[in-house]
Design a protein around this motif. Sequence first.
Motif, PDB file in Angstrom:
ATOM      1  N   GLN A 141       0.828  -1.194   0.000  1.00  0.00           N
ATOM      2  CA  GLN A 141       0.000   0.000   0.000  1.00  0.00           C
ATOM      3  C   GLN A 141       0.871   1.256   0.000  1.00  0.00           C
ATOM      4  N   PRO A 142       0.719   2.157  -0.989  1.00  0.00           N
ATOM      5  CA  PRO A 142       1.424   3.442  -0.907  1.00  0.00           C
ATOM      6  C   PRO A 142       0.973   4.218   0.332  1.00  0.00           C
ATOM      7  N   MET A 143       1.930   4.775   1.053  1.00  0.00           N
ATOM      8  CA  MET A 143       1.570   5.445   2.310  1.00  0.00           C
ATOM      9  C   MET A 143       2.636   6.424   2.759  1.00  0.00           C
ATOM     10  N   ILE A 144       2.193   7.364   3.567  1.00  0.00           N
ATOM     11  CA  ILE A 144       3.059   8.183   4.405  1.00  0.00           C
ATOM     12  C   ILE A 144       2.587   7.942   5.837  1.00  0.00           C
ATOM     13  N   ASN A 145       3.468   7.451   6.697  1.00  0.00           N
ATOM     14  CA  ASN A 145       3.105   7.047   8.050  1.00  0.00           C
ATOM     15  C   ASN A 145       4.017   7.757   9.057  1.00  0.00           C
ATOM     16  N   LEU A 146       3.419   8.612   9.875  1.00  0.00           N
ATOM     17  CA  LEU A 146       4.146   9.283  10.957  1.00  0.00           C
ATOM     18  C   LEU A 146       3.753   8.632  12.273  1.00  0.00           C
ATOM     19  N   THR A 147       4.759   8.147  13.017  1.00  0.00           N
ATOM     20  CA  THR A 147       4.537   7.538  14.325  1.00  0.00           C
ATOM     21  C   THR A 147       5.095   8.451  15.410  1.00  0.00           C
ATOM     22  N   LEU A 148       4.244   8.846  16.337  1.00  0.00           N
ATOM     23  CA  LEU A 148       4.659   9.650  17.487  1.00  0.00           C
ATOM     24  C   LEU A 148       4.747   8.737  18.700  1.00  0.00           C
ATOM     25  N   VAL A 149       5.921   8.702  19.336  1.00  0.00           N
ATOM     26  CA  VAL A 149       6.164   7.842  20.496  1.00  0.00           C
ATOM     27  C   VAL A 149       6.107   8.709  21.742  1.00  0.00           C
ATOM     28  N   ARG A 150       5.096   8.467  22.571  1.00  0.00           N
ATOM     29  CA  ARG A 150       4.882   9.298  23.748  1.00  0.00           C
ATOM     30  C   ARG A 150       4.650   8.402  24.968  1.00  0.00           C
ATOM     31  N   PRO A 161      -2.167   7.486  -0.375  1.00  0.00           N
ATOM     32  CA  PRO A 161      -2.449   8.060  -1.695  1.00  0.00           C
ATOM     33  C   PRO A 161      -2.510   6.991  -2.785  1.00  0.00           C
ATOM     34  N   GLY A 162      -3.654   6.434  -3.015  1.00  0.00           N
ATOM     35  CA  GLY A 162      -3.790   5.430  -4.064  1.00  0.00           C
ATOM     36  C   GLY A 162      -4.378   4.141  -3.528  1.00  0.00           C
ATOM     37  N   PHE A 163      -5.314   3.576  -4.283  1.00  0.00           N
ATOM     38  CA  PHE A 163      -6.052   2.390  -3.860  1.00  0.00           C
ATOM     39  C   PHE A 163      -5.596   1.175  -4.657  1.00  0.00           C
ATOM     40  N   ARG A 164      -5.466   0.027  -3.999  1.00  0.00           N
ATOM     41  CA  ARG A 164      -5.126  -1.242  -4.643  1.00  0.00           C
ATOM     42  C   ARG A 164      -6.379  -2.095  -4.772  1.00  0.00           C
ATOM     43  N   GLU A 165      -6.677  -2.529  -5.978  1.00  0.00           N
ATOM     44  CA  GLU A 165      -7.840  -3.382  -6.210  1.00  0.00           C
ATOM     45  C   GLU A 165      -7.559  -4.805  -5.742  1.00  0.00           C
ATOM     46  N   ARG A 166      -8.586  -5.471  -5.257  1.00  0.00           N
ATOM     47  CA  ARG A 166      -8.440  -6.847  -4.789  1.00  0.00           C
ATOM     48  C   ARG A 166      -8.205  -7.784  -5.972  1.00  0.00           C
ATOM     49  N   VAL A 197      -7.627   9.663  -1.982  1.00  0.00           N
ATOM     50  CA  VAL A 197      -6.645   9.680  -0.881  1.00  0.00           C
ATOM     51  C   VAL A 197      -7.367   9.316   0.413  1.00  0.00           C
ATOM     52  N   ASP A 198      -6.936   8.220   1.045  1.00  0.00           N
ATOM     53  CA  ASP A 198      -7.528   7.760   2.302  1.00  0.00           C
ATOM     54  C   ASP A 198      -6.691   8.241   3.481  1.00  0.00           C
ATOM     55  N   PHE A 199      -7.336   8.259   4.653  1.00  0.00           N
ATOM     56  CA  PHE A 199      -6.657   8.674   5.879  1.00  0.00           C
ATOM     57  C   PHE A 199      -6.952   7.653   6.978  1.00  0.00           C
ATOM     58  N   ALA A 200      -5.987   7.447   7.856  1.00  0.00           N
ATOM     59  CA  ALA A 200      -6.172   6.513   8.964  1.00  0.00           C
ATOM     60  C   ALA A 200      -5.321   6.953  10.141  1.00  0.00           C
ATOM     61  N   ALA A 201      -5.707   6.492  11.328  1.00  0.00           N
ATOM     62  CA  ALA A 201      -4.947   6.786  12.552  1.00  0.00           C
ATOM     63  C   ALA A 201      -5.154   5.644  13.524  1.00  0.00           C
ATOM     64  N   SER A 215      -8.465   2.620  16.597  1.00  0.00           N
ATOM     65  CA  SER A 215      -8.115   3.029  15.239  1.00  0.00           C
ATOM     66  C   SER A 215      -9.294   3.683  14.529  1.00  0.00           C
ATOM     67  N   TYR A 216      -8.952   4.435  13.476  1.00  0.00           N
ATOM     68  CA  TYR A 216      -9.961   5.098  12.645  1.00  0.00           C
ATOM     69  C   TYR A 216      -9.478   5.080  11.200  1.00  0.00           C
ATOM     70  N   PHE A 217     -10.424   4.842  10.285  1.00  0.00           N
ATOM     71  CA  PHE A 217     -10.116   4.810   8.852  1.00  0.00           C
ATOM     72  C   PHE A 217     -11.201   5.555   8.101  1.00  0.00           C
ATOM     73  N   ASP A 218     -10.804   6.349   7.112  1.00  0.00           N
ATOM     74  CA  ASP A 218     -11.740   7.089   6.261  1.00  0.00           C
ATOM     75  C   ASP A 218     -11.244   6.976   4.832  1.00  0.00           C
ATOM     76  N   GLY A 219     -12.014   6.244   4.002  1.00  0.00           N
ATOM     77  CA  GLY A 219     -11.571   6.099   2.616  1.00  0.00           C
ATOM     78  C   GLY A 219     -12.309   5.004   1.887  1.00  0.00           C
ATOM     79  N   THR A 220     -11.658   4.445   0.891  1.00  0.00           N
ATOM     80  CA  THR A 220     -12.250   3.425   0.035  1.00  0.00           C
ATOM     81  C   THR A 220     -12.202   2.070   0.730  1.00  0.00           C
TER      82      THR A 220
END
Length: 403
Positions: A141-150, A161-166, A197-201, A215-220
């Motif tokens: 999956q194409p992604m940009i992933n920022l992890t905050l360690v607290r 950014p971009g969807f993969r078909e099954r 463009v999907d978003f998740a956290a 977790s939360y996901f918003d997208g395709t």
Amino acid sequence: MKRLSTLAFALSGLIATSSFAETQVSVKAAADYRLYTQDALYSQQVDKQFSMFIEPEIYHSWNDDLDSVTFKPFYRWDNEDDERSHGDIRELMWLHVGEDWELRTGIGSVFWGQTESAHLVDVINQTDAVEAVDGEDKLGQPMINLTLVRDWGNLDLFVLPGFRERTFAGENGRLRAPFIVDTDNVIYQSTDEEHHVDFAARWSHSIDIWELGLSYFDGTSRDADLLLYVDNEIGTFRPFYRQMNQVGLDVLAVVDSWILKFEGISRHFDHAPLYEANDYFAMTTGFEYPSVGVFDSVWDIGWLMEYQFDDRKDSSQALGQNDLMLGARLVLNDIDGTEILFGMVQDLDHSSTRSAFVEASSRIDDNWKWRVDARIFSANELSNVLYNLRNDDNVELSLEYYF
């Protein structure tokens, strides 16, 4: 797919031009033979399949290991099913590690969840359905992933950014519906189609005996609804991908020797009048209990039980509406690392609907490993998703080589 190729090219350039402190290369290759124990339901299908795959992995690090790139391509060739012969970039990821944060950019794979029989909250990567029916194999999956360690936990933020078909089995393949899935004519609810463009956290934290994930996901949606189209008396399924929001919770707790597990999701789909309901809740919960040194030996057995619930009424969409999984994980603790996992999932509403599986593996030497997977399906209800697989019981033998 064009966006995936562009991103792969850019990161490949980074690998070629950077000065690395360390380089590691490994390769996994395998030959698989799958035998079906019953006659095929459809005349085009085969009774056996032979395939091979190769999965190299290249890891480069520099800047005192604060920066690294991992490249993991994959290709499988199947002698019968053209749709199963396919390639993918499982991972092409640049990782930068900061003092209390990490940034991943590229193509990657992310797993969320705790339970064994279903992975409800695992929503980032698309399922590579031609690899296996259990949904364990994923496309990159194409992604940009920022992890905050607290101190209050880890927070993962995703831009996808971009969807993969099954992937779906072809005309000659088994483990499929009665009509071929036309992957050349995909339908999207979003006008952006595969470029949406999907978003998740996800927040995760360890508190005493608890491992928590919210977790939360918003997208395709990664799940495709199959719409039947008939042209000149020939029927085909066209995949339809809807927009959705998902809130998920996964929990693991260790209480004495008991390992307690839970996954639950609430999904909301954007308005689509073709469907009965736009919202549903599903969960899987259960436990694993290890028995050490059974039969006065060095063997260990982990006993598994999980309950699956889904409040959708359509059993063609919801596999685990009211099901119980019983299983066990046998670990021989020998030098070859022999393990056997077996289980059965029983539909509590329909006594004739069930599935069973066995997964066994062991090393032969430092480079070779064998694996045996077997699956059984039973269903008499036409509306149940397992009904299409009722003759697809199979045994798969694999010989894997690592170097």
